[in-house]
Each structure stands twice: as structure tokens, then as C-alpha cells.
Write a protein that holds these residues in place. Structure first.
Motif, PDB file in Angstrom:
ATOM      1  N   THR A  20       0.847  -1.182   0.000  1.00 59.35           N
ATOM      2  CA  THR A  20       0.000   0.000   0.000  1.00 59.35           C
ATOM      3  C   THR A  20       0.880   1.228   0.000  1.00 59.35           C
ATOM      4  OG1 THR A  20      -0.095   0.186   2.391  1.00 59.35           O
ATOM      5  CG2 THR A  20      -1.791  -1.180   1.356  1.00 59.35           C
ATOM      6  N   ARG A  21       0.292   2.356  -0.353  1.00 59.35           N
ATOM      7  CA  ARG A  21       1.068   3.600  -0.365  1.00 59.35           C
ATOM      8  C   ARG A  21       1.541   3.962   1.036  1.00 59.35           C
ATOM      9  NH1 ARG A  21      -2.721   7.092  -4.415  1.00 59.35           N
ATOM     10  NH2 ARG A  21      -2.322   5.807  -6.205  1.00 59.35           N
ATOM     11  N   PRO A  24       2.675   6.144  -8.005  1.00 59.82           N
ATOM     12  CA  PRO A  24       1.399   5.459  -8.240  1.00 59.82           C
ATOM     13  C   PRO A  24       1.502   4.608  -9.504  1.00 59.82           C
ATOM     14  CG  PRO A  24       1.071   7.810  -7.895  1.00 59.82           C
ATOM     15  CD  PRO A  24       2.542   7.580  -7.984  1.00 59.82           C
ATOM     16  N   GLN A  27      -2.196   1.361 -13.157  1.00 50.73           N
ATOM     17  CA  GLN A  27      -3.513   0.811 -12.868  1.00 50.73           C
ATOM     18  C   GLN A  27      -4.252   1.707 -11.872  1.00 50.73           C
ATOM     19  OE1 GLN A  27      -3.370  -3.321 -11.894  1.00 50.73           O
ATOM     20  NE2 GLN A  27      -5.528  -3.450 -11.428  1.00 50.73           N
ATOM     21  N   ASP A  28      -3.550   2.192 -10.838  1.00 46.68           N
ATOM     22  CA  ASP A  28      -4.172   3.081  -9.858  1.00 46.68           C
ATOM     23  C   ASP A  28      -4.599   4.393 -10.509  1.00 46.68           C
ATOM     24  OD1 ASP A  28      -3.672   1.178  -7.888  1.00 46.68           O
ATOM     25  OD2 ASP A  28      -1.781   2.102  -7.286  1.00 46.68           O
ATOM     26  N   LYS A  71      -7.729   3.857 -12.567  1.00 44.38           N
ATOM     27  CA  LYS A  71      -8.929   3.754 -11.724  1.00 44.38           C
ATOM     28  C   LYS A  71      -9.409   5.139 -11.318  1.00 44.38           C
ATOM     29  CE  LYS A  71      -8.185  -0.874  -9.899  1.00 44.38           C
ATOM     30  NZ  LYS A  71      -7.915  -1.703  -8.726  1.00 44.38           N
ATOM     31  N   GLU A  72      -8.473   6.008 -10.978  1.00 40.39           N
ATOM     32  CA  GLU A  72      -8.843   7.385 -10.629  1.00 40.39           C
ATOM     33  C   GLU A  72      -9.456   8.100 -11.824  1.00 40.39           C
ATOM     34  OE1 GLU A  72      -5.551   9.469  -8.835  1.00 40.39           O
ATOM     35  OE2 GLU A  72      -5.176   7.806  -7.448  1.00 40.39           O
TER      36      GLU A  72
END
Length: 121
Positions: free
Chosen positions: A37-38, A46, A49-50, A53-54
Motif C-alpha cells: 500500500t502507499r 502510483p 492501474q491506480d 482507476k482514478e
């Protein structure tokens, strides 16, 4: 064992778990993958893929079709979009279908779940 734990920590992965069994005598070392996780590693960039999603969540403030989402992201593979992005986001409750009773409808659109709706549920 110490080298494994320190290496795992330096990568930002969860700490390994150790279980000792007495019959027969052995030790089980469990290393979890894919749980980064961040917060655990704030220096990492980031992932693409992240970011996508945003982008999907921002784009779907108004209902959008799957082809519109593909075009917005510059992607071509509908199945991959559904498997990697849309279905997991629906499962997480951040995206919803406009026609949940008919998931394969040609009129199906996707919309970002608003915060107010989450509190009403």
C-alpha cells in the motif's frame, strides 16, 4: 530468517508470519504478495492501474458507456477493462451499473458512487 524479513520490509511488503508445528516438526513461513500500500511505502510512484482507476472515477461522475470509458483511457480490450478495472471497482462499491438487473444490456452504463449515497445505505 532475518535476511528474509529485512528484505521483505525494505520492499514495503507485509511482515512474514511464522507458524511452528510440533507433529511433524516443521516451520511454515508465509510471505504475502500483492498487499503493498502507499502507506507502507510512501516513496513509490502510483501505478498506471491506480491512475486509470482514478481516471475512471473522475470520468464516470456522469453515467458513461463501456466504449466511452475505453476511448477516454485510450484502451481497446473490453474484456481486460472489465476484468481489471470495472468489475473490481463495482465490487469495491466505488462504481455502479445503471442497469444492475441486466449487466449485459447494450444500454449499460457505469457511474461513480457518490459519497452521499454511501452514507444513506
Amino acid at each position: 530468517m532475518d535476511k528474509i524479513v529485512s528484505g521483505w520490509q525494505s520492499l514495503g511488503w507485509p511482515l512474514p508470519t511464522v507458524a511452528e508445528e510440533t507433529r511433524p516438526d516443521y516451520v511454515v513461513l508465509t510471505l504475502q504478495l500483492g498487499m503493498k500500500t502507499r502507506q507502507e511505502n510512501p516513496t513509490r510512484k502510483p501505478r498506471k492501474q491506480d491512475l486509470r482507476k482514478e481516471q475512471i472515477l473522475e470520468f464516470c461522475v456522469e453515467p458513461q458507456s463501456l466504449s466511452d470509458i475505453l476511448q477516454h483511457l485510450g484502451l481497446k480490450d473490453r474484456e481486460n477493462l472489465m476484468e481489471v478495472y470495472i468489475n473490481p471497482m463495482i465490487g469495491a462499491g466505488v462504481l455502479e451499473m445503471t442497469e444492475p438487473d441486466n449487466p449485459t444490456s447494450r444500454n449499460q452504463m457505469y457511474v461513480t458512487v457518490k459519497v452521499e449515497q454511501e452514507f444513506q445505505k
